[in-house]
Design a protein around this motif. Structure first.
Motif, PDB file in Angstrom:
ATOM      1  N   PRO A   5       0.817  -1.217   0.000  1.00 40.21           N
ATOM      2  CA  PRO A   5       0.000   0.000   0.000  1.00 40.21           C
ATOM      3  C   PRO A   5       0.850   1.266   0.000  1.00 40.21           C
ATOM      4  O   PRO A   5       1.881   1.335   0.673  1.00 40.21           O
ATOM      5  N   PRO A   6       0.416   2.285  -0.760  1.00 40.92           N
ATOM      6  CA  PRO A   6       1.120   3.563  -0.755  1.00 40.92           C
ATOM      7  C   PRO A   6       0.867   4.297   0.549  1.00 40.92           C
ATOM      8  O   PRO A   6      -0.023   3.938   1.321  1.00 40.92           O
ATOM      9  N   GLU A   7       1.670   5.297   0.793  1.00 39.45           N
ATOM     10  CA  GLU A   7       1.461   6.152   1.964  1.00 39.45           C
ATOM     11  C   GLU A   7       0.237   7.027   1.715  1.00 39.45           C
ATOM     12  O   GLU A   7      -0.063   7.379   0.574  1.00 39.45           O
ATOM     13  N   PRO A   8      -0.476   7.423   2.769  1.00 39.27           N
ATOM     14  CA  PRO A   8      -1.693   8.229   2.586  1.00 39.27           C
ATOM     15  C   PRO A   8      -1.476   9.534   1.820  1.00 39.27           C
ATOM     16  O   PRO A   8      -2.361   9.971   1.100  1.00 39.27           O
ATOM     17  N   ASP A   9      -0.310  10.145   1.963  1.00 41.77           N
ATOM     18  CA  ASP A   9      -0.068  11.437   1.308  1.00 41.77           C
ATOM     19  C   ASP A   9       0.629  11.313  -0.042  1.00 41.77           C
ATOM     20  O   ASP A   9       0.981  12.323  -0.646  1.00 41.77           O
ATOM     21  N   SER A  11       1.336  11.201  -3.858  1.00 41.27           N
ATOM     22  CA  SER A  11       0.689  11.687  -5.079  1.00 41.27           C
ATOM     23  C   SER A  11       0.603  10.521  -6.064  1.00 41.27           C
ATOM     24  O   SER A  11       1.196   9.458  -5.838  1.00 41.27           O
ATOM     25  N   PHE A  12      -0.105  10.714  -7.177  1.00 38.70           N
ATOM     26  CA  PHE A  12      -0.159   9.647  -8.168  1.00 38.70           C
ATOM     27  C   PHE A  12       1.232   9.351  -8.707  1.00 38.70           C
ATOM     28  O   PHE A  12       1.585   8.200  -8.952  1.00 38.70           O
ATOM     29  N   ARG A  18       6.445   3.898  -6.963  1.00 41.27           N
ATOM     30  CA  ARG A  18       6.366   2.680  -6.155  1.00 41.27           C
ATOM     31  C   ARG A  18       6.181   1.462  -7.074  1.00 41.27           C
ATOM     32  O   ARG A  18       6.811   0.427  -6.886  1.00 41.27           O
ATOM     33  N   VAL A  19       5.319   1.595  -8.086  1.00 39.23           N
ATOM     34  CA  VAL A  19       5.109   0.503  -9.035  1.00 39.23           C
ATOM     35  C   VAL A  19       6.378   0.257  -9.838  1.00 39.23           C
ATOM     36  O   VAL A  19       6.789  -0.884 -10.035  1.00 39.23           O
ATOM     37  N   ALA A  20       7.035   1.325 -10.298  1.00 36.93           N
ATOM     38  CA  ALA A  20       8.283   1.176 -11.056  1.00 36.93           C
ATOM     39  C   ALA A  20       9.344   0.479 -10.213  1.00 36.93           C
ATOM     40  O   ALA A  20      10.215  -0.204 -10.745  1.00 36.93           O
ATOM     41  N   PRO A  28      -8.637   0.042 -12.844  1.00 37.93           N
ATOM     42  CA  PRO A  28      -9.769  -0.271 -13.722  1.00 37.93           C
ATOM     43  C   PRO A  28      -9.347  -0.338 -15.190  1.00 37.93           C
ATOM     44  O   PRO A  28      -8.405   0.340 -15.619  1.00 37.93           O
ATOM     45  N   ALA A  29     -10.064  -1.132 -15.958  1.00 33.45           N
ATOM     46  CA  ALA A  29      -9.833  -1.202 -17.405  1.00 33.45           C
ATOM     47  C   ALA A  29      -9.983   0.194 -17.985  1.00 33.45           C
ATOM     48  O   ALA A  29     -10.857   0.955 -17.590  1.00 33.45           O
ATOM     49  N   GLY A  30      -9.102   0.539 -18.884  1.00 36.25           N
ATOM     50  CA  GLY A  30      -9.178   1.845 -19.531  1.00 36.25           C
ATOM     51  C   GLY A  30      -8.384   2.934 -18.830  1.00 36.25           C
ATOM     52  O   GLY A  30      -8.208   4.010 -19.375  1.00 36.25           O
ATOM     53  N   ASP A  31      -7.889   2.677 -17.631  1.00 39.85           N
ATOM     54  CA  ASP A  31      -7.092   3.676 -16.916  1.00 39.85           C
ATOM     55  C   ASP A  31      -5.704   3.704 -17.547  1.00 39.85           C
ATOM     56  O   ASP A  31      -4.970   2.732 -17.481  1.00 39.85           O
ATOM     57  N   ARG A  32      -5.361   4.786 -18.186  1.00 35.61           N
ATOM     58  CA  ARG A  32      -4.097   4.873 -18.930  1.00 35.61           C
ATOM     59  C   ARG A  32      -3.022   5.662 -18.193  1.00 35.61           C
ATOM     60  O   ARG A  32      -1.963   5.932 -18.741  1.00 35.61           O
ATOM     61  N   ARG A  33      -3.253   6.039 -16.941  1.00 40.47           N
ATOM     62  CA  ARG A  33      -2.256   6.843 -16.228  1.00 40.47           C
ATOM     63  C   ARG A  33      -0.951   6.105 -16.019  1.00 40.47           C
ATOM     64  O   ARG A  33       0.100   6.717 -15.924  1.00 40.47           O
ATOM     65  N   GLY A  34      -0.997   4.776 -15.972  1.00 36.32           N
ATOM     66  CA  GLY A  34       0.223   3.998 -15.799  1.00 36.32           C
ATOM     67  C   GLY A  34       1.203   4.172 -16.942  1.00 36.32           C
ATOM     68  O   GLY A  34       2.391   3.901 -16.799  1.00 36.32           O
TER      69      GLY A  34
END
Length: 84
Positions: A5-9, A11-12, A18-20, A28-34
């Motif tokens: 889990p990310p920290e509460p504060d 940012s995206f 964190r994912v990198a 969700p399907a269609g979310d392209r922010r990644g």
């Protein structure tokens, strides 16, 4: 859903870092922010049965974004039930 889990504060952008760095997130399907980070790859998950999603918030969180999310989820769930 997060493997760590990310920290509460965070940012995206912090979450993308964190994912990198090795965390896994399910969006969700269609979310392209990644696609905004060169060290992040997206992999579609297919053939998975629908599952229950639970929204968890702080007991006293009355922020507008939280309320808007809950309202959007309520409307979406009602639409899904209407088409079932």
């Amino acid at each position: 859903m997060w493997s760590r889990p990310p920290e509460p504060d965070d940012s995206f952008e912090d979450k993308l870092e964190r994912v990198a760095g090795g965390a896994v997130a399910v969006l969700p399907a269609g979310d392209r922010r990644g696609t905004l980070h060169p060290g992040v790859a997206t992999v579609p998950v297919t053939g998975m049965d629908p599952c229950r999603v639970v929204a968890v918030t702080r007991a006293h969180d009355r922020g507008g974004l939280t309320a808007a999310f809950h309202e959007a989820a309520r409307i979406w769930a009602a639409a899904v039930r209407a088409h079932a």
